[in-house]
Design an enzyme around this catalytic site. Structure first.
Site, PDB file in Angstrom:
ATOM      1  N   TYR A 299       0.908  -1.164  -0.049  1.00 22.19           N
ATOM      2  CA  TYR A 299      -0.020  -0.078   0.111  1.00 22.19           C
ATOM      3  C   TYR A 299       0.993   1.194  -0.006  1.00 22.19           C
ATOM      4  O   TYR A 299       1.870   1.303   0.766  1.00 22.19           O
ATOM      5  CB  TYR A 299      -0.956   0.002   1.178  1.00 22.19           C
ATOM      6  CG  TYR A 299      -1.585  -1.098   1.709  1.00 22.19           C
ATOM      7  CD1 TYR A 299      -2.319  -1.924   0.426  1.00 22.19           C
ATOM      8  CD2 TYR A 299      -1.726  -1.613   2.854  1.00 22.19           C
ATOM      9  CE1 TYR A 299      -3.155  -3.068   0.800  1.00 22.19           C
ATOM     10  CE2 TYR A 299      -2.637  -2.688   3.243  1.00 22.19           C
ATOM     11  CZ  TYR A 299      -3.354  -3.398   2.130  1.00 22.19           C
ATOM     12  OH  TYR A 299      -3.900  -4.473   2.458  1.00 22.19           O
TER      13      TYR A 299
ATOM     14  N   CYS B 248       1.480   3.048   3.390  1.00 22.29           N
ATOM     15  CA  CYS B 248       1.828   2.136   4.534  1.00 22.29           C
ATOM     16  C   CYS B 248       3.259   2.533   4.846  1.00 22.29           C
ATOM     17  O   CYS B 248       4.147   2.708   3.957  1.00 22.29           O
ATOM     18  CB  CYS B 248       1.761   0.652   4.176  1.00 22.29           C
ATOM     19  SG  CYS B 248       2.489  -0.388   5.326  1.00 22.29           S
TER      20      CYS B 248
ATOM     21  N   PHE C 173       5.271   1.263   6.726  1.00 23.28           N
ATOM     22  CA  PHE C 173       6.274   0.046   6.541  1.00 23.28           C
ATOM     23  C   PHE C 173       6.569  -0.306   5.193  1.00 23.28           C
ATOM     24  O   PHE C 173       7.805  -0.600   4.887  1.00 23.28           O
ATOM     25  CB  PHE C 173       5.880  -1.265   7.011  1.00 23.28           C
ATOM     26  CG  PHE C 173       5.441  -1.393   8.573  1.00 23.28           C
ATOM     27  CD1 PHE C 173       6.437  -1.381   9.293  1.00 23.28           C
ATOM     28  CD2 PHE C 173       4.241  -0.976   8.990  1.00 23.28           C
ATOM     29  CE1 PHE C 173       6.143  -1.454  10.819  1.00 23.28           C
ATOM     30  CE2 PHE C 173       3.836  -1.114  10.509  1.00 23.28           C
ATOM     31  CZ  PHE C 173       4.791  -1.233  11.412  1.00 23.28           C
ATOM     32  N   CYS C 174       5.812   0.018   4.025  1.00 21.26           N
ATOM     33  CA  CYS C 174       6.187  -0.123   2.729  1.00 21.26           C
ATOM     34  C   CYS C 174       7.120   0.907   2.356  1.00 21.26           C
ATOM     35  O   CYS C 174       7.765   0.666   1.381  1.00 21.26           O
ATOM     36  CB  CYS C 174       4.827  -0.114   1.787  1.00 21.26           C
ATOM     37  SG  CYS C 174       3.657  -1.479   2.319  1.00 21.26           S
TER      38      CYS C 174
END
Length: 377
Positions: free
Chosen positions: A107, A110, A112-113
Site C-alpha cells: 500500500y 503504509c 512499513f512499505c
C-alpha cells in the site's frame, strides 16, 4: 466484514506490517644552514658569500616545493585508489543486484512499505510495484502471509518471498554485502507465532534487525560494534514507537482524517464505490480508532507533542557532528525513520512536524541522498 472495516483494518499502520582521514603532508628536512661568509675588500659580503648565504633559502624553498609535490602526489594517489575501491564495490553490488528481479506488493501510504522503498531506492535496486487493493487483496492471494509489504525476489530459476519490512531490508542488505545466496539468507530470519497483548496470534521474525555478516564484512559496513548496535536500536525504535505515532496524528481531527483518507484513496488502488466508502466511512472509523490508539500507547492529549518529542529525540541521537546516523551517508536507521515519516507528506501533521521540530535539515539530506542514488525513483 464490510468494505469500510476491511479498508480501515488494512490501512491501519499496525495492519500493514500500515572517510579515511588524510594526515598532514610530509614535513621536508631542511639542510643545515652555513653561517660562514667571505668578507669583501670593502668589508661587505662578496658575491660568492652572498650566493652562499642565499643558497640555504633556495634549498629550503626547493625542499618545501618537493615536499608539497610529494604530498599532493600521495593525496591524489589515495583519492584515485579510494575511487577505484568505490567503483569496485559499486560494480560488485551492481553485479549482485542485476541478478535479482524484485516485485514489491504494497500500500503506498503504509509506513512499513515506505521504509522498504526508501531502502531499495537508496541502494539503486530496480523493482516493480504492485499496489494491493486493501479490500479484496487479490494481488497477494498467492501468499498465506496476508500483510504488506511482501517482496518477491526472482534469482535465476529460484523465487523467494520475503515478508516483514525489517526482514526484507536486513536480508537484502546482507545479500548485497556478503553475496550469500538469498535462499540461504532468508533462513536466518525464521517466522515465529506469538500472541500479542490483545490476545491475537501474530507472526514475528527472529533476528530481523541483524545483518548476517562475518567479522570482516561487519567492519566494512559499520567500522565498529557501537555503530551496529546503534543502528539496530533505532531501527527497532522506528517500528515499535515512531510508527504508532502516525495514525493518532494524521487522524487527529475529523478534518485531518478526511484529508488523510482523500490522500489514501487518491494514491491507493480502489474502485469508484470502494473509494467513496473508504474516504468517508474509513475517515470516520479511523478518527475514532485514533482515540483508542492514543490511550493504548499512553500518548499526550495533544498527540502532536509526542510526534515532536520523537523527532527531536531522533535529531539529538544523530547529533550535530554528522549529517546522518550512518555518518557521511544514511544507514538503515536513517532510511527507516525517513520512510516512516514520509507517508505524512502533504498532510497537516507533516507540515507541523517540519515547523515545530529540528528534523527538517536531516530529512532533506536523506531525501537528497536517495534522489542522487536512484533518480529514477
Amino acid at each position: 466484514m464490510d468494505p469500510a472495516a476491511r479498508v480501515v483494518r488494512a490501512l491501519w499502520p499496525g495492519g500493514c506490517a500500515l572517510a579515511w582521514r588524510l594526515g598532514g603532508r610530509p614535513q621536508p628536512l631542511l639542510p643545515t644552514q652555513s653561517r660562514a661568509g667571505f668578507a669583501g675588500a670593502a668589508g661587505g659580503p662578496s658575491p660568492v658569500a652572498a650566493a652562499r648565504k642565499g643558497s640555504p633559502r633556495l634549498l629550503g624553498a626547493a625542499a618545501l616545493a618537493l615536499g608539497g609535490a610529494l604530498g599532493l602526489y600521495h593525496t591524489a594517489r589515495w583519492h584515485l585508489r579510494a575511487q577505484d575501491l568505490h567503483a569496485e564495490r559499486s560494480a560488485a553490488q551492481l553485479s549482485l543486484s542485476s541478478r535479482l528481479q524484485l516485485t514489491l506488493y504494497q500500500y503506498k501510504t503504509c509506513p512499513f512499505c515506505s521504509k522498504v522503498r526508501a531502502f531499495l531506492d537508496f541502494h539503486a535496486l530496480p523493482y516493480q510495484v504492485v499496489e494491493v487493493n486493501p479490500v479484496r487483496r487479490a494481488e497477494i492471494k498467492f501468499s498465506s502471509y496476508r500483510k504488506v509489504p511482501i517482496l518477491v525476489a526472482q534469482e535465476g530459476e529460484s523465487s523467494q518471498q520475503l515478508n516483514d519490512s525489517s526482514v526484507i531490508i536486513s536480508a537484502l542488505k546482507t545479500y548485497l554485502v556478503s553475496g550469500q545466496p538469498l535462499e540461504e539468507i532468508i533462513t536466518y530470519y525464521p517466522a515465529m507465532k506469538a500472541v500479542n497483548e490483545q490476545g491475537k496470534e501474530v507472526t514475528e521474525f527472529g533476528n530481523k534487525y541483524w545483518l548476517m555478516l562475518n567479522e570482516k564484512e561487519a567492519q566494512q559496513v559499520y567500522g565498529g560494534k557501537e555503530a551496529r548496535t546503534e543502528e539496530m536500536k533505532w531501527r527497532q525504535w522506528a517500528d515499535d514507537w515512531l510508527v504508532h505515532l502516525i495514525s493518532p496524528n494524521v487522524y487527529r481531527t475529523p478534518t485531518e482524517a478526511l484529508a488523510s483518507f482523500d490522500y489514501i484513496v487518491r494514491e491507493g488502488k480502489f474502485g469508484a464505490v470502494e473509494g467513496a466508502v473508504a474516504k468517508y466511512m474509513g475517515a470516520a472509523a479511523m478518527y475514532l480508532i485514533s482515540k483508542r490508539l492514543k490511550s493504548r500507547h499512553r500518548l499526550q492529549d495533544n498527540v502532536r507533542e509526542d510526534l515532536y518529542e520523537a523527532a527531536d529525540k531522533w535529531v539529538a541521537a544523530v547529533g550535530k557532528d554528522r549529517p546522518f546516523m550512518g555518518g557521511q551517508k544514511p544507514n538503515l536507521a536513517d532510511l527507516a525513520v525517513y520512510g516512516v515519516l514520509r507517508v505524512m507528506e502533504g498532510l497537516d501533521a507533516f507540515d507541523d512536524l517540519m515547523q515545530h521540530t529540528h528534523i527538517q535539515p536531516w530529512y532533506l539530506r536523506v531525501e537528497r541522498a536517495i534522489t542522487e542514488a536512484s533518480p529514477a525513483h
